[in-house]
Design an enzyme around this catalytic site. Structure first.
Site, PDB file in Angstrom:
ATOM      1  N   MET A  43       0.827  -1.210   0.000  1.00 41.41           N
ATOM      2  CA  MET A  43       0.000   0.000   0.000  1.00 41.41           C
ATOM      3  C   MET A  43       0.859   1.257   0.000  1.00 41.41           C
ATOM      4  O   MET A  43       0.503   2.259  -0.622  1.00 41.41           O
ATOM      5  CB  MET A  43      -0.965   0.003   1.184  1.00 41.41           C
ATOM      6  CG  MET A  43      -2.026  -1.086   1.109  1.00 41.41           C
ATOM      7  SD  MET A  43      -2.956  -1.093  -0.442  1.00 41.41           S
ATOM      8  CE  MET A  43      -3.674   0.538  -0.428  1.00 41.41           C
ATOM      9  N   ASP A  54      -1.507  17.977 -10.682  1.00 38.62           N
ATOM     10  CA  ASP A  54      -1.749  19.260 -10.016  1.00 38.62           C
ATOM     11  C   ASP A  54      -0.849  20.358 -10.570  1.00 38.62           C
ATOM     12  O   ASP A  54      -1.297  21.475 -10.821  1.00 38.62           O
ATOM     13  CB  ASP A  54      -1.541  19.114  -8.512  1.00 38.62           C
ATOM     14  CG  ASP A  54      -1.742  20.430  -7.782  1.00 38.62           C
ATOM     15  OD1 ASP A  54      -2.822  21.040  -7.941  1.00 38.62           O
ATOM     16  OD2 ASP A  54      -0.827  20.857  -7.064  1.00 38.62           O
TER      17      ASP A  54
END
Length: 161
Positions: free
Chosen positions: A113, A128
């Site tokens: 993860m 972004d």
């Protein structure tokens, strides 16, 4: 078939108890892609982005994300990572950036993860930083490439054709 480890007999989510597990060296690698127009990629490669070095910013964001995975994914354990790598490579022939991450530790639970989160957040950071010049960039696929260590054994994605 394997059982879901984060669901108890009543079907409720819970954090897995790893206290009885042995500490082993665990490692995971993941990748993500950000596809964009050739002009956007050239701007990144040439260092012409008005916000600064896109790759350096994405690399730091990915490292920070790996360290904070436990804070983002509700049932993940806080881990003492011993290594986090975030490598970014422009692939002009595909109009994309490839992000590959590596996470390692000696511990009782895996780092899949953390590697996936690092790759995902690095990709989001590229988006972004570049969204002012291109809003239709595509993130993906994001996938686990390999993992080693632990009871479930090793995993490595099959080679692409």
């Amino acid at each position: 078939m394997s059982q879901l480890t984060h669901i108890n007999a009543a079907g409720e989510a819970h954090m897995v108890d790893v206290s009885a597990k042995a500490e082993t060296v665990r490692e995971a690698r993941a990748e993500a892609f950000v596809t964009m127009r050739s002009e956007t990629l050239a701007m990144i490669i040439d260092g012409r982005h008005h916000k600064g070095d896109v790759f350096a910013t994405a690399r730091i964001a990915g490292i920070q994300a790996a360290k904070r995975t436990w804070d983002l994914i509700p049932l993940c354990h806080p881990l003492m990572l011993s290594k986090v790598e975030v490598n970014l490579q422009a692939e002009p022939e595909h109009n994309r950036v490839r992000i590959e991450t590596l996470c390692r530790l000696t511990g009782k639970t895996g780092v899949e993860m953390e590697a996936l989160t690092a790759a995902s957040v690095a990709a989001l950071t590229i988006y972004d930083m570049c969204k002012a010049v291109q809003k239709d960039m595509v993130i993906g696929p994001v996938r686990l490439l390999a993992k080693s260590g632990g009871k479930s054994g090793d995993f490595k994605v099959e080679a692409d054709d």
